[in-house]
Design an enzyme around this catalytic site. Structure first.
Site, PDB file in Angstrom:
ATOM      1  N   PRO A 148       0.834  -1.210   0.000  1.00 43.05           N
ATOM      2  CA  PRO A 148       0.000   0.000   0.000  1.00 43.05           C
ATOM      3  C   PRO A 148       0.870   1.262   0.000  1.00 43.05           C
ATOM      4  O   PRO A 148       1.899   1.319   0.674  1.00 43.05           O
ATOM      5  CB  PRO A 148      -0.793  -0.107   1.309  1.00 43.05           C
ATOM      6  CG  PRO A 148      -0.692  -1.537   1.719  1.00 43.05           C
ATOM      7  CD  PRO A 148       0.622  -2.025   1.200  1.00 43.05           C
ATOM      8  N   LEU A 285      -0.977  -6.060   7.153  1.00 44.44           N
ATOM      9  CA  LEU A 285      -2.177  -6.902   7.282  1.00 44.44           C
ATOM     10  C   LEU A 285      -3.198  -6.639   6.183  1.00 44.44           C
ATOM     11  O   LEU A 285      -4.040  -7.486   5.910  1.00 44.44           O
ATOM     12  CB  LEU A 285      -2.852  -6.660   8.645  1.00 44.44           C
ATOM     13  CG  LEU A 285      -2.006  -6.896   9.896  1.00 44.44           C
ATOM     14  CD1 LEU A 285      -2.812  -6.553  11.144  1.00 44.44           C
ATOM     15  CD2 LEU A 285      -1.512  -8.342   9.965  1.00 44.44           C
ATOM     16  N   ARG A 429      16.823  19.852   4.107  1.00 41.91           N
ATOM     17  CA  ARG A 429      17.728  18.709   3.965  1.00 41.91           C
ATOM     18  C   ARG A 429      18.270  18.622   2.533  1.00 41.91           C
ATOM     19  O   ARG A 429      19.429  18.291   2.323  1.00 41.91           O
ATOM     20  CB  ARG A 429      17.035  17.401   4.356  1.00 41.91           C
ATOM     21  CG  ARG A 429      18.034  16.260   4.442  1.00 41.91           C
ATOM     22  CD  ARG A 429      17.415  15.007   4.969  1.00 41.91           C
ATOM     23  NE  ARG A 429      16.535  14.404   3.987  1.00 41.91           N
ATOM     24  CZ  ARG A 429      15.923  13.249   4.172  1.00 41.91           C
ATOM     25  NH1 ARG A 429      16.076  12.598   5.303  1.00 41.91           N
ATOM     26  NH2 ARG A 429      15.136  12.738   3.234  1.00 41.91           N
ATOM     27  N   TYR A 492      11.775  15.390  19.938  1.00 41.37           N
ATOM     28  CA  TYR A 492      12.139  15.290  18.518  1.00 41.37           C
ATOM     29  C   TYR A 492      13.596  15.705  18.393  1.00 41.37           C
ATOM     30  O   TYR A 492      13.942  16.824  18.776  1.00 41.37           O
ATOM     31  CB  TYR A 492      11.263  16.289  17.766  1.00 41.37           C
ATOM     32  CG  TYR A 492      10.745  15.835  16.437  1.00 41.37           C
ATOM     33  CD1 TYR A 492      11.573  15.789  15.330  1.00 41.37           C
ATOM     34  CD2 TYR A 492       9.403  15.473  16.286  1.00 41.37           C
ATOM     35  CE1 TYR A 492      11.081  15.392  14.092  1.00 41.37           C
ATOM     36  CE2 TYR A 492       8.906  15.077  15.057  1.00 41.37           C
ATOM     37  CZ  TYR A 492       9.759  15.032  13.963  1.00 41.37           C
ATOM     38  OH  TYR A 492       9.275  14.642  12.753  1.00 41.37           O
TER      39      TYR A 492
END
EC number: 2.5.1.26
Length: 572
Positions: A148, A285, A429, A492
């Site tokens: 997915p 799943l 980045r 974070y």
């Protein structure tokens, strides 16, 4: 999609940081508040922090060449049957590469160098729940591997194709399942297809006067199904809750059939909650197709704010007290000193002399008059939402608490800028990688009594590991406390370094990140607060949930998907 989005970097193709011919930083495009602006302080901060040099460039491979992409291994019988359903599909090289990665450093670094490993052999675009049912049935019939794909923002290697997979790999892209199927104004719920991305969901709900309030940093690109599959958290969870608090009902297609509860009740006491098997299952799943979630009337009033503290310790103590009194605003985030300086470097050019004069005055007041050391101070950004009168009361309460910990109100502008920068930071980045600088973020949740230890120890470990691994320039090692709870907080971390002189920078980077994760776990932090596990962190899964827990997870996988049709190998 590829015209709009970068195939080898973050976000929109027209939006990026760059250093212009004068050496000034600017942010291109028209999509963000920072777009089209000059950022005068960024060059000095960038060169000073990383020892980088604008003469030393490492530009990316500009174009994706078909010859670099491995040929598709197609299961012809599966292809023929998909054709007969009328569901759109493609085995075009660009379509396949675009869905073969998330945004881990090693994934983007390889793409920039034009190195492409195993990618899906085919992409299918279901447009509704029933299309997904058909695709899963055909995959089972022909023993095809399904992966997915939602918004592609994963930072856990979750979308990387297992190189050992010999079957045809099909990327099931949910992006065409992007409608709100109904809004129930009486029960304040909305039933939504899982492929919708966050910004579209909020925009469409806003048109009817509602919102979900779920705003992860990636909300422009990440999907509702992805939030469910990774147990996501948003910046305003203090008011609206995390994804598990927002979800009322989930529909998921598995190789054994469709899983869903029998009704849309707000709570049930009917054994273990099957939603908790679906949430955090990371595509192992089945496919989440439809979600009913809570909605709220749009807040009538929003107000940003910020507080400067003399040091990080007092900032954390203030956040702890706010959590203890259960009076956290919609968002309260505390940046350490390195991030404060970084935020300051991202200030756009000021057109008015008066404004820059005021900025200087504020800086003078905080550092000289109040005796704050600019090398220790830190900032909390705040966002209040709701009824105007209550917001103003709430604001006073929070600023009164902050004052007890030496905090000074630092204005709405700083708070708003801090909140908006969330959406452009990921673009930095790519700029770093243009000049030999690589970096990443990772997160954890931790009890309150360990917050200061974990921040100090993990940052120190990163600096130590970089030195030991031969990194020639001091790294940036920084953190912020982004969400607060009764019993702890989410922390974070960001780290980045100049890799000039290293023969295999990605390997060094991964060793440092691995050590940082070990340090987090040793200091009582969780494996993840909201990024999930994927393939990147699954080696710690057994220690995290115990042998018996791992056995339970495997048993569910074996029952629901005995032939490993959903074979992305995340978690397990």
């Amino acid at each position: 999609m590829i015209e709009i989005m970068k195939w080898n970097g973050w976000g929109y193709s027209d939006s990026r940081f760059l250093f212009n011919k004068k050496g000034q930083a600017e942010f291109t495009g028209k999509r963000y508040r920072l777009s089209g602006m000059i950022i005068p302080g960024l060059k000095d901060w960038f060169e000073g922090t990383f020892g980088a040099n604008l003469q030393h460039k490492t530009p990316p491979t500009p174009l994706l060449t078909n010859t670099a992409v491995p040929p598709a291994t197609l299961n012809e019988a599966f292809v023929e049957e998909v054709k007969s359903t009328g569901i759109p599909f493609s085995h075009d090289a660009e379509d396949r590469v675009f869905r073969a990665h998330g945004h881990c450093l090693h994934e983007i670094f390889a793409l920039r160098e034009g190195k492409i490993g195993r990618v899906p052999d085919m992409v299918v675009w279901p447009s509704c729940h029933n299309d997904v049912v058909k695709i899963v049935q055909l995959a089972c019939k022909h023993n095809v591997c399904l992966m997915p794909y939602g918004g592609g923002t994963s930072v856990s290697s979750a979308l990387e194709c297992p190189p050992e997979e010999t079957r045809s790999i099909v990327s099931l892209d949910t992006s065409q399942m992007n409608r709100i199927l109904w809004i129930d104004e009486k029960n304040l719920t909305a039933h939504v297809e899982a492929g919708i991305v966050g910004q579209d969901l909020e925009r469409l709900l806003n048109e009817s006067g509602y919102c979900t309030g779920h705003e992860p940093d990636s909300m422009e690109f990440s999907s509702l199904g992805g939030w469910v599959a990774t147990r996501a958290s948003g910046m305003k969870k203090n008011i609206y809750g995390n994804i598990e608090d927002l979800v009322v009902h989930i529909k998921m297609v598995t190789p054994q059939g469709v899983i869903e509860k029998s009704c849309q009740g707000p709570r049930m006491s009917t054994g273990p909650d099957i939603h908790h098997f679906i949430m955090g299952s990371e595509g192992t799943l089945g496919v989440v197709t439809e979600v009913t979630m809570k909605i709220r009337p749009m807040p009538e009033y929003q107000k940003y704010g910020s507080v400067v503290f003399p040091n990080f310790e007092q900032g954390v103590a203030c956040l702890r007290e706010v959590a203890k009194q259960r009076c956290a605003p919609a968002s309260i985030r505390l940046m350490d000193n390195e991030q404060f300086k970084f935020g300051h470097a991202l200030k756009p050019q000021v057109s008015s002399i008066f404004t820059s004069f005021l900025d200087g005055l504020k800086k003078f007041y905080i550092t000289k008059f109040k005796g704050f050391d600019p090398n220790h101070l830190c900032v909390a950004t705040l966002l209040f939402e709701g009824n105007r009168e209550k917001v103003l009361q709430h604001e006073k309460q929070v600023y009164d608490i902050a004052a007890k910990f030496g905090g000074l109100a630092a204005g709405e502008d700083n708070g708003q800028r801090g909140y908006m920068l969330t959406f452009v930071i990921a673009y930095l980045r790519d700029l770093g990688m243009d000049y030999y600088v690589i970096g990443e973020s990772f997160e954890t949740s931790v009890p309150w009594d360990r917050v200061l230890d974990i921040c100090r120890n993990v940052k120190a470990r990163i600096i130590r590991e970089c030195k030991d691994k031969g990194v020639q320039f001091p790294p940036l090692s920084t953190c912020r406390v982004t969400q607060t709870y009764d019993a702890g907080a989410c922390v974070y971390f960001y780290f980045a370094f100049n890799y000039r002189g290293l023969s295999d920078p990605v390997h060094v980077y991964e060793q440092v990140e691995h050590a940082a994760r070990e340090e987090i776990l040793a200091n009582g932090g969780s494996l993840s607060h909201h990024h999930g596990v994927g393939k990147l962190r699954k080696e710690w899964m057994r220690d995290t949930i115990s042998n018996v827990g791992m056995g339970m997870l495997k048993s569910v996988k074996d029952y629901v998907d005995p032939n490993n049709i959903f074979g992305n190998r995340n978690l397990l």
